[in-house]
Write an enzyme that holds these catalytic residues in place. Structure first.
Site, PDB file in Angstrom:
ATOM      1  N   SER A 260       0.884  -1.106   0.005  1.00  4.63           N
ATOM      2  CA  SER A 260       0.102  -0.126  -0.047  1.00  4.63           C
ATOM      3  C   SER A 260       0.741   1.270   0.006  1.00  4.63           C
ATOM      4  O   SER A 260       1.967   1.032   0.184  1.00  4.63           O
ATOM      5  CB  SER A 260      -0.909  -0.249   1.326  1.00  4.63           C
ATOM      6  N   LYS A 261       0.262   2.332  -0.329  1.00  3.74           N
ATOM      7  CA  LYS A 261       0.931   3.739  -0.293  1.00  3.74           C
ATOM      8  C   LYS A 261       1.856   3.868   1.112  1.00  3.74           C
ATOM      9  O   LYS A 261       2.782   4.411   1.326  1.00  3.74           O
ATOM     10  CB  LYS A 261       0.002   4.730  -0.616  1.00  3.74           C
ATOM     11  N   ARG A 262       0.898   3.313   2.257  1.00  9.57           N
ATOM     12  CA  ARG A 262       1.390   3.501   3.571  1.00  9.57           C
ATOM     13  C   ARG A 262       2.646   2.739   3.795  1.00  9.57           C
ATOM     14  O   ARG A 262       3.520   3.224   4.536  1.00  9.57           O
ATOM     15  CB  ARG A 262       0.288   3.249   4.376  1.00  9.57           C
ATOM     16  N   ASP A 265       5.374   4.990   2.554  1.00 11.95           N
ATOM     17  CA  ASP A 265       5.930   6.050   3.331  1.00 11.95           C
ATOM     18  C   ASP A 265       6.629   5.511   4.541  1.00 11.95           C
ATOM     19  O   ASP A 265       7.647   6.131   5.132  1.00 11.95           O
ATOM     20  CB  ASP A 265       4.618   6.759   3.667  1.00 11.95           C
ATOM     21  N   TYR A 272       3.727   5.335  -5.959  1.00  6.36           N
ATOM     22  CA  TYR A 272       3.225   5.959  -7.116  1.00  6.36           C
ATOM     23  C   TYR A 272       4.033   6.129  -8.396  1.00  6.36           C
ATOM     24  O   TYR A 272       5.290   6.225  -8.128  1.00  6.36           O
ATOM     25  CB  TYR A 272       2.684   7.416  -6.794  1.00  6.36           C
TER      26      TYR A 272
END
Ligand code: GLU
Length: 502
Positions: A260-262, A265, A272
């Site tokens: 996931s994007k998390r 991070d 992305y």
């Protein structure tokens, strides 16, 4: 293949484009190219609550950057438009109503409060075969009650009536026979109170209308497949149903769950394709492009997440992928994302790219760092000399800055402790007698002079490099000196001697 190949990438414009989304687009694109088919971009924007300004243009830019521009899209319509579902709104209701009259769907008038109350009453409430007869819908109300509610424009949705205790089968090109028991499938909303279709109805109606032959999408859509299969059947279109291929998930680096994007991070890598700025919060999420990935490397890496050509080959151009792509070689198992491996692809691509290919992106990176280069021949020579040392495009700045300006700082700590007047005298003499005709002669000239002054050439090489470069890095020092030219080399020697003497 008897049907004309038409495939679609059907993103919802809700934010940044996850690399899994780009891989779905890529596999669609490759399949279309391999089979002389058409690659369609359809924007699935029926959920007005999730609509995000700028997201569609961003998706289009990402696909362009990757070199996988769709053949038909909102900007380049073919014969199957419009290519945004919100613009196709009038086409859906009649199918939802057809399903009602055929007994495959029903009106549901439950208010949000009533639904909330039910959710409190029944743990894990699902609107479906176990509960539908306790709700306010056209299955439980009389015909005249329903007509009255409709005439009064009472807000309502249309839900599919999933059959009881059936097994829905379909053949997935990657997974083979897949089956679902309808007992676990809920009565999904097909048409919302605002008259917009949900994804489930729109995806089927549009795949039919756009004559989609193969539907590639992420494995996360597998649970929705039985609803879609039922709709194809209930609408009487089974013969036109696309072949399904649910692509394996892209997993977190440790293999536990979907990336996931998390995770990006948290672990410090991009998820992305390109930088995405959330228009509401202004938060910027970094993308592969801006971090310095070449699009060729990015798509090469993505293609190999869940696919290979059966050999050990890992580096593929887009043209090679187009020729070699085969669904049979897509794996069922999820593919772990590994950022180090992603960087490896980029490094390999930088190494094998010509200076001409690299020139534009490198110029761009240099410009961002305030270095404007006009001499393209010189730049190409520099690129050729240092590209093996660059993993990401911004590395070209650190690796080449000294070709465009004398070092402002020196790694003096590596020179000063062993700096002597004799060494200073050597470099003064060397500057006067410099010969930079070619690497062999330049090296011989330096060595001869060093030995004549009683030095081992080795102990002078490091100071010489630091004089030209500022630090302990870069390609061969004589390559650098030759490229800088005698006058610049002499001036850097003089400047550095002054610094080391002080
Ligand atoms: N709109 C869906 C998405 O956002 C498309 C799923 C499909 O391809 O059916 O991914």
């Amino acid at each position: 293949m008897n049907k004309k190949v038409r495939v679609r990438f059907a993103p919802s414009p809700t934010g940044g484009l996850h690399l899994g989304g780009v891989r779905t687009a890529l596999f669609n694109y490759l399949f279309a190219r391999k089979h002389n088919g058409t690659f369609v971009l359809r924007v699935e924007d029926t959920d007005q609550n999730r609509f995000v300004e700028g997201a569609e243009a961003y998706i289009v830019n990402c696909l362009d950057w990757c070199g996988i521009t769709p053949d038909e899209s909102p900007a380049k319509p073919g014969n199957y438009g419009p290519y945004r579902q919100s613009e196709r709104k009038p086409s859906y209701r009649k199918f939802a109503e057809q399903l009602i009259s055929d007994g495959y769907a029903y009106y549901a008038f439950d208010t949000p409060e009533e639904l909330d109350a039910k959710r409190k009453e029944i743990p894990n409430f699902q609107y479906g075969q176990a509960t539908r007869m306790q709700m306010r819908n056209s299955l439980t109300l009389t015909i005249s009650e329903v007509e009255e509610l409709l005439a009064a424009k009472t807000p309502h949705v249309i839900r599919i009536k999933v059959p009881e205790d059936e097994i829905v089968h379909f053949n997935d090109l990657i997974r083979g026979d897949v089956s679902f028991e309808t007992a676990i499938v809920d009565d999904k909303v097909l048409l919302k109170a605002d008259g917009m279709p949900t994804y489930h109805l729109a995806v089927v109606v549009d795949d039919k209308a756009m004559e989609i032959s193969h539907a590639f999408r992420g494995e996360e859509w597998l649970p929705s497949a039985p609803v879609h299969i039922l709709l194809w059947k209930y609408l009487g279109w089974e013969a036109d149903m696309p072949a399904w291929a649910h692509l394996p998930l892209i997993l977190k680096p440790d293999g536990h769950g979907k990336l996931s994007k998390r995770d990006g991070d948290r672990l410090g890598f991009p998820v992305y394709a390109m930088n995405w700025t959330d228009p509401k919060t202004g938060d910027l999420t970094k993308g592969f492009k801006e971090l310095g990935f070449m699009p060729e490397a990015f798509i090469n890496m993505l293609a190999l997440l869940g696919w290979n050509d059966g050999s050990e080959q890992e580096i593929f151009t887009l043209a090679e992928l187009e020729a070699k792509f085969a669904i049979e070689r897509i794996s069922k198992a999820g593919a772990k994302f590994d950022f180090e491996k992603a960087k490896w692809y980029n490094h390999e691509w930088i190494k094998q790219s010509t200076a001409e290919t690299l020139q534009k992106p490198v110029k761009n990176e240099l410009l961002k760092a305030g270095i404007e280069v006009n001499d393209e021949t010189f730049l190409n020579t520099v690129i050729e000399l240092i590209k093996d040392r660059c993993t990401l495009l911004p590395d070209f700045v650190a690796q080449s800055g000294y070709f465009f300006a004398a070092p402002a700082e020196y790694d003096s700590a590596s020179v000063k402790p062993k700096w002597t007047n004799e060494k200073a005298a050597f470099f003064e003499a060397y500057a006067e007698n410099i010969n930079l005709t070619n690497v062999i002669d330049a090296e011989a000239n330096f060595k001869t002079l060093a030995e004549a002054k009683g030095f081992k050439p080795g102990e002078l090489m490091l100071p010489f490099r630091i004089m030209l470069v500022g630090g302990k890095f870069g390609p061969g020092v004589f390559d650098i000196a030759i490229l800088l030219g005698a006058a610049e080399t002499q001036s850097r020697i003089a400047k550095a001697i002054a610094v080391f003497n002080s």
